[in-house]
Design an enzyme around this catalytic site. Sequence first.
Site, PDB file in Angstrom:
ATOM      1  N   GLY A   1     -42.363  13.384  -8.427  1.00 31.70           N
ATOM      2  CA  GLY A   1     -41.536  14.327  -7.682  1.00 31.70           C
ATOM      3  C   GLY A   1     -40.988  13.724  -6.409  1.00 31.70           C
ATOM      4  O   GLY A   1     -40.818  14.441  -5.411  1.00 31.70           O
TER       5      GLY A   1
ATOM      6  N   HIS B   1     -38.478  10.325  -4.367  1.00 35.25           N
ATOM      7  CA  HIS B   1     -37.457   9.270  -4.390  1.00 35.25           C
ATOM      8  C   HIS B   1     -36.107   9.707  -4.942  1.00 35.25           C
ATOM      9  O   HIS B   1     -35.326   8.894  -5.420  1.00 35.25           O
ATOM     10  CB  HIS B   1     -37.969   8.056  -5.182  1.00 35.25           C
ATOM     11  CG  HIS B   1     -39.304   7.581  -4.742  1.00 35.25           C
ATOM     12  ND1 HIS B   1     -40.098   6.753  -5.500  1.00 35.25           N
ATOM     13  CD2 HIS B   1     -40.013   7.824  -3.604  1.00 35.25           C
ATOM     14  CE1 HIS B   1     -41.236   6.509  -4.872  1.00 35.25           C
ATOM     15  NE2 HIS B   1     -41.204   7.157  -3.719  1.00 35.25           N
TER      16      HIS B   1
ATOM     17  N   TYR C   1     -35.451  11.743  -7.570  1.00 29.33           N
ATOM     18  CA  TYR C   1     -35.364  12.080  -8.988  1.00 29.33           C
ATOM     19  C   TYR C   1     -35.437  13.600  -9.163  1.00 29.33           C
ATOM     20  O   TYR C   1     -35.457  14.347  -8.193  1.00 29.33           O
ATOM     21  CB  TYR C   1     -36.437  11.335  -9.770  1.00 29.33           C
ATOM     22  CG  TYR C   1     -36.203   9.835  -9.792  1.00 29.33           C
ATOM     23  CD1 TYR C   1     -35.085   9.297 -10.423  1.00 29.33           C
ATOM     24  CD2 TYR C   1     -37.085   8.953  -9.159  1.00 29.33           C
ATOM     25  CE1 TYR C   1     -34.843   7.932 -10.420  1.00 29.33           C
ATOM     26  CE2 TYR C   1     -36.859   7.582  -9.164  1.00 29.33           C
ATOM     27  CZ  TYR C   1     -35.734   7.076  -9.791  1.00 29.33           C
ATOM     28  OH  TYR C   1     -35.487   5.725  -9.790  1.00 29.33           O
TER      29      TYR C   1
END
Length: 366
Positions: A174, A176, A178
């Site tokens: 969950g 960086h 994404y």
Amino acid sequence: MSVDLSPLFSPIDIAGLSLPNRLVMAPMSRYFCPDGIPHADVAAYYRRRVEGGVGLILSEATYINHPSAECYRGVPRFHGAALEGWKTVIDAVHEAGGKMFPQLWHVGSFRQPGMAPEPAVPGLGPSENTNPAAEGDAATRAMTDGDIADVIAAYAQAAADAKRLGFDGVELHGAHGYLLDEFLWDRTNRRTDQWGGDHKGRTAFPVAVIAAVRAAVGPDFPVSLRWSQWKQQDYKVRLADTPDMLGQILRPLADAGLSILHCSTRRVWEPGFPDADPARTMSGWVKELTGLPTISVGGVGLAQAGIKSSGAASLDAVAAPLARGEFDLLAVGRALLADPNWPKLLRNGRAEDGKGFDKSQLETLI
């Protein structure tokens, strides 16, 4: 060593797990699975890290079973034919005496049309055009309620498969920038329906994923979430500007069924909110705000392994937050990628300044 890091090698019971020490192998993508299946070399790779002394392994990110989940070639899947390969991996890790979580992943708007496994499938995100690199026909498509339901189900199925195969827990990626992180971030989640709104409203989709995963694995199976302030799109961005705001974001996630919060920072030792406390690290804040145990990661071991990086520092920097109890587990990335025996070198006092580090491992053991 100039400081006492022996607590890193003390056993710990955390989230229902009994671990021999507090060192974790951080999840690191390697792109060594061209067919999406982890073969015998992958099992051997992880087994070597157990034999080198790491207490818990978090796998490289693995794709959940949704056609929009993939964008990078060579990344292993966590569904279909790949599950037999992952069974071989976890059996090898257990045979060596280790414990391991797979990290479950959907890349969100990083995907563009033309990518496997279904070239016509576009990138999906909370809102349209959330990937600045994707324009025109490649633009990110906002997820429908049906898309959201399908992706939630895919996460839950992957977690259930992990438990069935014998893994010791799961981690959800969950961080960086994404997909799960995109829903939390105001720059990428511009929705005004039940999946958007203010910083608390934007937690709805990750909360639903965590709740579905928890329902799929039962009450006692460890579930970790890796989260981050920084994004690949912007290293300086902050998900929360204050501890209070961070608590309002993370507490609903914790309450949905998490066991551990994995705090991905650029540098473990830096203060999370300097204006509020010039010393307390992000992991320390997260422990206080949620009451959950934490994994801290960021920059540890780089200088000691002879890896040049602007984020490298002496291991002395870890001593103060370790002594204050600001993290429960410490994740190490590139040093373990380069030399599987790095924990043994550290324990024997030979990791400082690269002493004992076998640089020949760098290309041959990854």
